[in-house]
Scaffold this motif. Sequence first.
Motif, PDB file in Angstrom:
ATOM      1  N   GLY A 151       0.854  -1.231   0.016  1.00 18.69           N
ATOM      2  CA  GLY A 151      -0.116  -0.183  -0.219  1.00 18.69           C
ATOM      3  C   GLY A 151       0.879   1.412  -0.013  1.00 18.69           C
ATOM      4  N   SER A 152       0.154   2.363  -0.386  1.00 16.52           N
ATOM      5  CA  SER A 152       1.067   3.702  -0.333  1.00 16.52           C
ATOM      6  C   SER A 152       1.608   3.903   1.182  1.00 16.52           C
ATOM      7  CB  SER A 152       0.736   4.642  -1.213  1.00 16.52           C
ATOM      8  OG  SER A 152      -0.722   4.678  -0.996  1.00 16.52           O
ATOM      9  N   VAL A 153       0.377   3.431   1.945  1.00 17.68           N
ATOM     10  CA  VAL A 153       0.745   3.855   3.531  1.00 17.68           C
ATOM     11  C   VAL A 153       2.031   3.268   4.045  1.00 17.68           C
ATOM     12  CG1 VAL A 153      -1.643   3.971   4.064  1.00 17.68           C
ATOM     13  CG2 VAL A 153      -0.580   1.874   4.485  1.00 17.68           C
ATOM     14  N   PHE A 193      -4.950  13.618   4.666  1.00 16.15           N
ATOM     15  CA  PHE A 193      -4.683  12.187   5.167  1.00 16.15           C
ATOM     16  C   PHE A 193      -3.903  11.845   6.450  1.00 16.15           C
ATOM     17  CE2 PHE A 193      -2.880   7.917   3.517  1.00 16.15           C
ATOM     18  CZ  PHE A 193      -4.229   7.318   3.764  1.00 16.15           C
ATOM     19  N   TYR A 239       4.116  16.998   3.162  1.00 14.66           N
ATOM     20  CA  TYR A 239       3.565  15.953   2.546  1.00 14.66           C
ATOM     21  C   TYR A 239       1.996  16.594   2.040  1.00 14.66           C
ATOM     22  CZ  TYR A 239      -0.340  12.359   2.264  1.00 14.66           C
ATOM     23  OH  TYR A 239      -1.120  11.635   1.780  1.00 14.66           O
ATOM     24  N   ASP A 280      -1.467  15.697  -0.306  1.00  9.12           N
ATOM     25  CA  ASP A 280      -2.171  14.749  -1.070  1.00  9.12           C
ATOM     26  C   ASP A 280      -3.013  15.549  -2.025  1.00  9.12           C
ATOM     27  OD1 ASP A 280      -3.277  15.763   1.300  1.00  9.12           O
ATOM     28  OD2 ASP A 280      -4.420  14.147   1.976  1.00  9.12           O
ATOM     29  N   ASN A 322      -7.456  14.214   0.600  1.00 10.43           N
ATOM     30  CA  ASN A 322      -8.350  13.023   1.360  1.00 10.43           C
ATOM     31  C   ASN A 322      -8.534  13.710   2.879  1.00 10.43           C
ATOM     32  OD1 ASN A 322     -10.104  11.052   2.577  1.00 10.43           O
ATOM     33  ND2 ASN A 322      -8.295   9.705   2.226  1.00 10.43           N
ATOM     34  N   ASP A 378       1.184  12.862  -2.850  1.00  8.48           N
ATOM     35  CA  ASP A 378       0.364  11.428  -2.866  1.00  8.48           C
ATOM     36  C   ASP A 378      -0.593  11.705  -3.832  1.00  8.48           C
ATOM     37  OD1 ASP A 378      -1.226   9.434  -2.297  1.00  8.48           O
ATOM     38  OD2 ASP A 378      -1.040   9.673  -0.120  1.00  8.48           O
ATOM     39  N   ALA A 438      -2.925   9.532  -4.931  1.00  9.01           N
ATOM     40  CA  ALA A 438      -3.846   8.259  -4.908  1.00  9.01           C
ATOM     41  C   ALA A 438      -4.928   8.252  -5.864  1.00  9.01           C
ATOM     42  CB  ALA A 438      -4.331   8.099  -3.316  1.00  9.01           C
ATOM     43  N   TYR A 439      -5.607   9.488  -6.173  1.00  9.83           N
ATOM     44  CA  TYR A 439      -6.648   9.197  -7.011  1.00  9.83           C
ATOM     45  C   TYR A 439      -6.344   9.835  -8.500  1.00  9.83           C
ATOM     46  CZ  TYR A 439      -8.537   8.975  -2.488  1.00  9.83           C
ATOM     47  OH  TYR A 439      -8.978   8.347  -1.198  1.00  9.83           O
ATOM     48  N   THR A 447      -1.124   4.580  -6.088  1.00 12.23           N
ATOM     49  CA  THR A 447      -1.538   3.246  -5.401  1.00 12.23           C
ATOM     50  C   THR A 447      -2.573   2.641  -6.237  1.00 12.23           C
ATOM     51  OG1 THR A 447      -2.955   2.314  -3.641  1.00 12.23           O
ATOM     52  CG2 THR A 447      -3.571   4.567  -4.202  1.00 12.23           C
ATOM     53  N   SER A 466      -4.887   0.816  -4.940  1.00 14.60           N
ATOM     54  CA  SER A 466      -6.114   0.498  -3.984  1.00 14.60           C
ATOM     55  C   SER A 466      -7.352   1.320  -4.528  1.00 14.60           C
ATOM     56  CB  SER A 466      -5.814   1.213  -2.608  1.00 14.60           C
ATOM     57  OG  SER A 466      -4.997   0.355  -1.983  1.00 14.60           O
ATOM     58  N   LYS A 467      -7.330   2.099  -5.191  1.00 18.37           N
ATOM     59  CA  LYS A 467      -8.606   2.983  -5.735  1.00 18.37           C
ATOM     60  C   LYS A 467      -8.895   2.564  -6.876  1.00 18.37           C
ATOM     61  CE  LYS A 467      -8.099   4.812  -1.771  1.00 18.37           C
ATOM     62  NZ  LYS A 467      -7.114   5.670  -1.295  1.00 18.37           N
ATOM     63  N   ARG A 485      -3.376  -4.885  -1.024  1.00 23.65           N
ATOM     64  CA  ARG A 485      -2.214  -3.742  -0.649  1.00 23.65           C
ATOM     65  C   ARG A 485      -1.114  -3.741  -1.495  1.00 23.65           C
ATOM     66  NH1 ARG A 485      -4.252  -0.912   1.144  1.00 23.65           N
ATOM     67  NH2 ARG A 485      -2.611   0.074   2.651  1.00 23.65           N
ATOM     68  N   VAL A 486      -1.306  -2.643  -2.546  1.00 23.88           N
ATOM     69  CA  VAL A 486       0.046  -2.307  -3.142  1.00 23.88           C
ATOM     70  C   VAL A 486       0.058  -0.796  -3.560  1.00 23.88           C
ATOM     71  CG1 VAL A 486      -1.005  -3.278  -5.166  1.00 23.88           C
ATOM     72  CG2 VAL A 486       1.613  -3.019  -5.227  1.00 23.88           C
TER      73      VAL A 486
HETATM   74  C1  LIG Z   1      -6.705   6.123  -0.365  1.00 26.11           C
HETATM   75  C2  LIG Z   1      -5.542   6.725  -0.080  1.00 26.11           C
HETATM   76  C3  LIG Z   1      -4.045   6.098   0.104  1.00 26.11           C
HETATM   77  C4  LIG Z   1      -3.951   4.609  -0.376  1.00 26.11           C
HETATM   78  O1  LIG Z   1      -3.430   4.084   0.458  1.00 26.11           O
HETATM   79  P1  LIG Z   1      -2.966   2.549   0.284  1.00 26.11           P
HETATM   80  O2  LIG Z   1      -2.008   2.128   1.424  1.00 26.11           O
HETATM   81  O3  LIG Z   1      -2.308   2.427  -0.881  1.00 26.11           O
HETATM   82  O4  LIG Z   1      -4.199   1.621   0.358  1.00 26.11           O
HETATM   83  C5  LIG Z   1      -3.083   6.901   0.050  1.00 26.11           C
HETATM   84  N1  LIG Z   1      -3.215   8.385   0.101  1.00 26.11           N
HETATM   85  C6  LIG Z   1      -4.345   9.012   0.142  1.00 26.11           C
HETATM   86  C7  LIG Z   1      -4.687  10.383   0.111  1.00 26.11           C
HETATM   87  C8  LIG Z   1      -5.556   8.051   0.139  1.00 26.11           C
HETATM   88  O5  LIG Z   1      -6.528   8.596   0.048  1.00 26.11           O
END
Ligand SMILES: *Cc1c(COP(=O)(O)O)cnc(C)c1O
Length: 373
Positions: A93-95, A119, A160, A162, A166, A193, A195-196, A223, A225-226, A234-235
């Motif tokens: 995951g990007s986390v 975030f 940081y 995003d 988010n 970041d 993510a979207y 990511t 994830s979206k 998780r990647v």
């Molecule tokens: C959803 C989201 C992520 C995704 O995290 P993963 O660990 O890749 O699932 C990362 N940054 C932001 C701002 C998000 O909203």
Amino acid sequence: MFLPPARPNIERVTPYKPGKPIEEVVRELKLKSPVIKLASNENPLGPSPKALSALRKALLQSHYYPEDTCYYLRKKLSEMYEVDYDSTIVGNGSVDLIYMTCTAYLDPGDELIMTRGAFIIPKIGATIMNARVVEVPPNNYRHDLPHMLDAITLRTKVIYIDNPINPLGTIVTRKEFNDFIARVPDRVLVVLDEAYAEYITSREYPRGLDYYNQNYNILILRTLSKAHGLAGIRVGYGFAKPQIIANLMKVRLPFNVNRIVQAAAIAALSDTRHIQRSRKVNDAGKVLFYKEFKRLNLFYLESFANFVFVNFPFDSQLVFEALQRKGVITRTIKEYGFPNALRVTIGKENENRRFLKALAEVLEVLRTSPPGG
Ligand SMILES: *Cc1c(COP(=O)(O)O)cnc(C)c1O
């Protein structure tokens, strides 16, 4: 009884609070009707079908350790985005990549600058390192880049951002980001970041890779994830100068991205059809949300992501709970500083309609018998 003391700053860590899983809501409320989850910005279309078949195949090799360097996945990223292999990294995951950044770059007392209400993961990561989190308030629900620049001190190591942010869904524009990054000192790492990113077609939206190509000290996070629909396995991945990536690689847990996930990610990255469908469903749902929020006289923010921030004239916990009793899980965002708002993920058309119908009913009740009055 005496307990072994943890590091003092661990006391200050508030654990991350994820959206409620469907299973938990069904269990707690003993609900019968199917529950829909619009709480964690997951892809309502499910995983990329290409990723699913790659997953099944890779399962048969489960007894082998994964390839630790993620060679084929990083090779794929390097070809797809035209960046050097050594400039790529993947994480659980990007986390995971955000934590690696905190571990590699933040000494006790160093500073990470971010927007208050953005975030929350970088805040947790920095606190664990005993670094100082400098939170700049948003300006009109957007990142305030000029004030983030003003907040830079000699202890600042990481900023940081995003984009979109988010849980608000707004973006900083290309013009704003150009002005910003040109003024950040070289000793500060900018984490962007995205993510979207796959949902966004606006020309106003700055693409992180442009800044990497201009040689800035930037770490771009993405990511699967979206839009790719792989939140459950998780990647995430990142791009930065090789020297920055090398530092992150040193603090990475061995085998942080497992064998099955590596195979699925390679397949999902090529699945442009799934991404396009996801974007289309998302755009249509967004229009539907806006229309109904307007009709209901609710304040909302135009979103560049797959969720919408909507505000109520009272504590949103009431709306959240009433919606949940109707089998619709949304997300309160109190811990981000918005006690009256919900963040609602855009679902499939039938899910969106069910949510909007439930919302109208809930508001009808709450408005005729207002809480506490
Ligand atoms: C959803 C989201 C992520 C995704 O995290 P993963 O660990 O890749 O699932 C990362 N940054 C932001 C701002 C998000 O909203």
